[in-house]
Design a protein around this motif. Sequence first.
Motif, PDB file in Angstrom:
ATOM      1  N   LYS A 355       0.837  -1.182   0.000  1.00  0.00           N
ATOM      2  CA  LYS A 355       0.000   0.000   0.000  1.00  0.00           C
ATOM      3  C   LYS A 355       0.881   1.244   0.000  1.00  0.00           C
ATOM      4  N   GLY A 356       0.769   2.019  -1.062  1.00  0.00           N
ATOM      5  CA  GLY A 356       1.532   3.252  -1.152  1.00  0.00           C
ATOM      6  C   GLY A 356       2.919   3.112  -1.723  1.00  0.00           C
ATOM      7  N   ASN A 357       3.323   1.903  -2.153  1.00  0.00           N
ATOM      8  CA  ASN A 357       4.677   1.748  -2.695  1.00  0.00           C
ATOM      9  C   ASN A 357       4.702   0.662  -3.765  1.00  0.00           C
ATOM     10  N   ARG A 358       5.416   0.952  -4.853  1.00  0.00           N
ATOM     11  CA  ARG A 358       5.625  -0.011  -5.929  1.00  0.00           C
ATOM     12  C   ARG A 358       7.109  -0.034  -6.260  1.00  0.00           C
ATOM     13  N   PHE A 359       7.665  -1.227  -6.404  1.00  0.00           N
ATOM     14  CA  PHE A 359       9.104  -1.365  -6.595  1.00  0.00           C
ATOM     15  C   PHE A 359       9.366  -2.449  -7.628  1.00  0.00           C
ATOM     16  N   VAL A 360      10.358  -2.214  -8.492  1.00  0.00           N
ATOM     17  CA  VAL A 360      10.773  -3.211  -9.472  1.00  0.00           C
ATOM     18  C   VAL A 360      12.293  -3.206  -9.560  1.00  0.00           C
ATOM     19  N   ALA A 361      12.867  -4.371  -9.707  1.00  0.00           N
ATOM     20  CA  ALA A 361      14.316  -4.511  -9.891  1.00  0.00           C
ATOM     21  C   ALA A 361      14.567  -5.609 -10.907  1.00  0.00           C
ATOM     22  N   GLY A 362      15.640  -5.451 -11.679  1.00  0.00           N
ATOM     23  CA  GLY A 362      15.898  -6.440 -12.712  1.00  0.00           C
ATOM     24  C   GLY A 362      17.354  -6.554 -13.093  1.00  0.00           C
ATOM     25  N   TRP A 363      17.634  -7.604 -13.831  1.00  0.00           N
ATOM     26  CA  TRP A 363      18.968  -7.936 -14.320  1.00  0.00           C
ATOM     27  C   TRP A 363      18.841  -8.344 -15.782  1.00  0.00           C
ATOM     28  N   GLU A 364      19.744  -7.842 -16.624  1.00  0.00           N
ATOM     29  CA  GLU A 364      19.744  -8.173 -18.044  1.00  0.00           C
ATOM     30  C   GLU A 364      21.130  -8.626 -18.475  1.00  0.00           C
ATOM     31  N   ILE A 365      21.161  -9.613 -19.341  1.00  0.00           N
ATOM     32  CA  ILE A 365      22.410 -10.014 -19.991  1.00  0.00           C
ATOM     33  C   ILE A 365      22.123 -10.175 -21.479  1.00  0.00           C
ATOM     34  N   SER A 366      23.032  -9.672 -22.308  1.00  0.00           N
ATOM     35  CA  SER A 366      22.816  -9.657 -23.750  1.00  0.00           C
ATOM     36  C   SER A 366      24.101 -10.052 -24.465  1.00  0.00           C
ATOM     37  N   GLU A 367      23.947 -10.687 -25.619  1.00  0.00           N
ATOM     38  CA  GLU A 367      25.065 -11.014 -26.508  1.00  0.00           C
ATOM     39  C   GLU A 367      24.715 -10.489 -27.897  1.00  0.00           C
ATOM     40  N   PHE A 368      25.635  -9.717 -28.484  1.00  0.00           N
ATOM     41  CA  PHE A 368      25.407  -9.129 -29.801  1.00  0.00           C
ATOM     42  C   PHE A 368      26.555  -9.513 -30.730  1.00  0.00           C
ATOM     43  N   ASP A 369      26.203 -10.021 -31.901  1.00  0.00           N
ATOM     44  CA  ASP A 369      27.187 -10.272 -32.957  1.00  0.00           C
ATOM     45  C   ASP A 369      26.832  -9.409 -34.159  1.00  0.00           C
ATOM     46  N   PHE A 370      27.846  -8.725 -34.699  1.00  0.00           N
ATOM     47  CA  PHE A 370      27.627  -7.832 -35.830  1.00  0.00           C
ATOM     48  C   PHE A 370      28.724  -8.076 -36.859  1.00  0.00           C
ATOM     49  N   HIS A 371      28.322  -8.376 -38.103  1.00  0.00           N
ATOM     50  CA  HIS A 371      29.265  -8.607 -39.204  1.00  0.00           C
ATOM     51  C   HIS A 371      29.016  -7.553 -40.276  1.00  0.00           C
ATOM     52  N   HIS A 372      30.077  -6.887 -40.670  1.00  0.00           N
ATOM     53  CA  HIS A 372      29.978  -5.768 -41.613  1.00  0.00           C
ATOM     54  C   HIS A 372      30.792  -6.092 -42.860  1.00  0.00           C
ATOM     55  N   ALA A 415      16.762  -0.635 -10.974  1.00  0.00           N
ATOM     56  CA  ALA A 415      15.734  -0.625  -9.940  1.00  0.00           C
ATOM     57  C   ALA A 415      14.946   0.666 -10.070  1.00  0.00           C
ATOM     58  N   GLU A 416      13.659   0.577  -9.779  1.00  0.00           N
ATOM     59  CA  GLU A 416      12.791   1.744  -9.846  1.00  0.00           C
ATOM     60  C   GLU A 416      11.752   1.635  -8.741  1.00  0.00           C
ATOM     61  N   ASP A 417      11.426   2.772  -8.113  1.00  0.00           N
ATOM     62  CA  ASP A 417      10.493   2.763  -6.991  1.00  0.00           C
ATOM     63  C   ASP A 417       9.576   3.973  -7.081  1.00  0.00           C
ATOM     64  N   ALA A 418       8.283   3.745  -6.874  1.00  0.00           N
ATOM     65  CA  ALA A 418       7.291   4.820  -6.795  1.00  0.00           C
ATOM     66  C   ALA A 418       6.666   4.771  -5.411  1.00  0.00           C
ATOM     67  N   TYR A 419       6.820   5.852  -4.679  1.00  0.00           N
ATOM     68  CA  TYR A 419       6.371   5.901  -3.289  1.00  0.00           C
ATOM     69  C   TYR A 419       5.389   7.047  -3.113  1.00  0.00           C
ATOM     70  N   ASP A 420       4.186   6.723  -2.598  1.00  0.00           N
ATOM     71  CA  ASP A 420       3.184   7.734  -2.316  1.00  0.00           C
ATOM     72  C   ASP A 420       3.506   8.381  -0.973  1.00  0.00           C
ATOM     73  N   MET A 421       4.189   9.523  -1.033  1.00  0.00           N
ATOM     74  CA  MET A 421       4.565  10.197   0.200  1.00  0.00           C
ATOM     75  C   MET A 421       3.327  10.710   0.941  1.00  0.00           C
ATOM     76  N   THR A 422       2.349  11.180   0.198  1.00  0.00           N
ATOM     77  CA  THR A 422       1.035  11.526   0.731  1.00  0.00           C
ATOM     78  C   THR A 422       0.021  11.081  -0.316  1.00  0.00           C
ATOM     79  N   GLU A 423      -1.257  11.358  -0.074  1.00  0.00           N
ATOM     80  CA  GLU A 423      -2.270  11.016  -1.055  1.00  0.00           C
ATOM     81  C   GLU A 423      -2.086  11.793  -2.348  1.00  0.00           C
TER      82      GLU A 423
END
Length: 693
Positions: A355-372, A415-423
Amino acid sequence: MYYHLKRATIASAILFTFNTYASDTVLPTIEVDGDREQPNLDLNAPSSTGSRLKLSTRDTPASVESVDEETMRERGDFSVRDAITRTTGLTDIATQGDGGVAYSARGFTGNNSVAVLLDGRQMMVGAGTVTDPSNTWGYGRIEVLRGPGSILYGTGATGATINAIRKAPLAESTGEALIGIGEGNTYRVGLGGTGALGSAGAFRIDAYTEGSDGFIDRGDSKANKLMTSFRLDPRSDLRIEVQLDHADQNPTRYWGMPLINGAIDDSIRRRNYNVGDAKIRYVDDRLLGRVTWEAASNLTVRDEVTYFTAKRHWRDAEEYAYNSLTNQVDRASFGEIRHWQQQVANRLEAAYKTKGNRFVAGWEISEFDFHHYSNGFGGSDSVPLQNFDSGSFAPQGIPAIPNFSSHTRGLAFYAEDAYDMTERLLLLAGVRYDNYDYTRITSSTGASFDTDLDSTAVRLGLTYRLTPNTSIYAQASTGSDPIGSLLSISLANSRFELTKGRQVEAGLKQSFAGGRGEWTTAFYHIKKDDIITRDPNNLALSIQGGSQSSKGAEFSTSFVVGKGWRIDGNVALLDAQFDELTDGTGTSFAGKRPPNVANQVANLWLNYDKRAWQSGIGARYVGKSYADNGNTQALPAYTVVDASVAWHKGRNTTFRAIVRNLGDRVYATTAYTSTQVSLGDPRHVELTAEFKF
């Protein structure tokens, strides 16, 4: 090698995907039966682009705007860039050199500063090129986040982030079709449908094809696309979904026209100075999967995997300059290029709410191959201004050979957080760390080099509800852009770090007239440091000592006047400049505006929708811009007017007529070089029939 695919990698990605994918993005079904009485800004709708926490547009302390499917259809915006350039402050600066996808926003330009996403996933940029999405079929809405978006999506988003959100599969069986014909032998056909898969699943399929002979010599183009989605809900707390997309484009083989004594000459408006056997083709394939588990009533865990490939081929004479001594056009850069790009990524994310708070956290890993592959862009010749033999590529150009390949590993935490400090008061805070480990190998010698890049981005914002219908906000954010494209960093640039951007912004969002009207305004200042300049003590040496900045004001509104009338409008006023930039001759560009940046952009659309009839007329104004850093070659301001009229034959059939560039204005959308510009299309008419079943 160019069309070679790693079968084992594909098989692994498919197996992993079918066990790890589900979508939580479900777009509302839009039913239109005349009398559309809602404003277009839709401030109360949740936005998946401005935050990972699904805040409403009204509560997000940032400039967020969206265009829904019905609005795109009623305006005849079948291409993504037509739809996007009706939003606040964005202009189209695309050429075939960047894949036909490139924008300018808040003083920053191109695919290295304006990110393009598909359902929240960024397709990384190699050699400045992005080729998808190009058309709007199959997408329920397109959202735009203006200003730095690096805390959400990583590097390459200082100016704006554009996110195309596809339609979700639904259990209810529905279908739709589009048939269109127009001048220039234009045609388009779209089919889409959704329905149930057993008692716990659903599917959606969207197919689209279009083509045209164009409005210039040898201006033919064609494109095909297939988008598929499958959803399975084996348990009430578990969702699995798979998406598989394919796009194949053969765009117009056109690189613009030469300026004649520094100006646009109407007499050569329809000339195409490319060689007769030119070739451009883009093939994009995408496999995406996600599993979402509701671990508890307030905890959601999500894992997503993406596999993406792009194959691109260019063979053209790309640069043209008018020679006043010979009264001919000198052609140069007979180039053949091939790209093969592969991207595999995984994102693991957890969202928690109380109640009054929403939070998200995450981790990403990526592999990129580029041929020119490249032929080095040699060769030159000359042709008359009019009535010339376009010639062929072979006499001046040689085939492409392997140039270099690169491998990039990306790692990110956020990470991202939204907190309802007041209404009434909401605090939004976010942080993201990105690291890129890059290796490039020169094909001819086998020589290689490595570089390691990292960036930390933060955002802190406050939204205050003055009343239930009025919000004010303020935010500060940072971001980063690469020096050149991230997947094709050269040896000369390998010692440089990512550029650093920072923004402060404040604004207001309000509904009025009992919900029939909405308006927003924003004021911002962005500064980007560490761009490449020359060392004042040694002009032969490039250093990261340059900077550029922009400040501006933006205003947008949508108001249902009554009795079927709606007005949509926006204005962006911009002051952008290089603060410090010097070239190899010692010339300073401080105080000059960056190329392809318009200082004023405005849109106005008047729409009427009452029972059986719908019509609209709109104008797009783009202010003067420049083709070069020194601001010596100006591209004139222009206004383009479009119009449409539609007849709704019952609830399920609509016939529409669309007129583009009603005044037949001759205008340049962007500069390819300081002597060469790309023109917008002349006036033309298109007729469509739209069906729902």
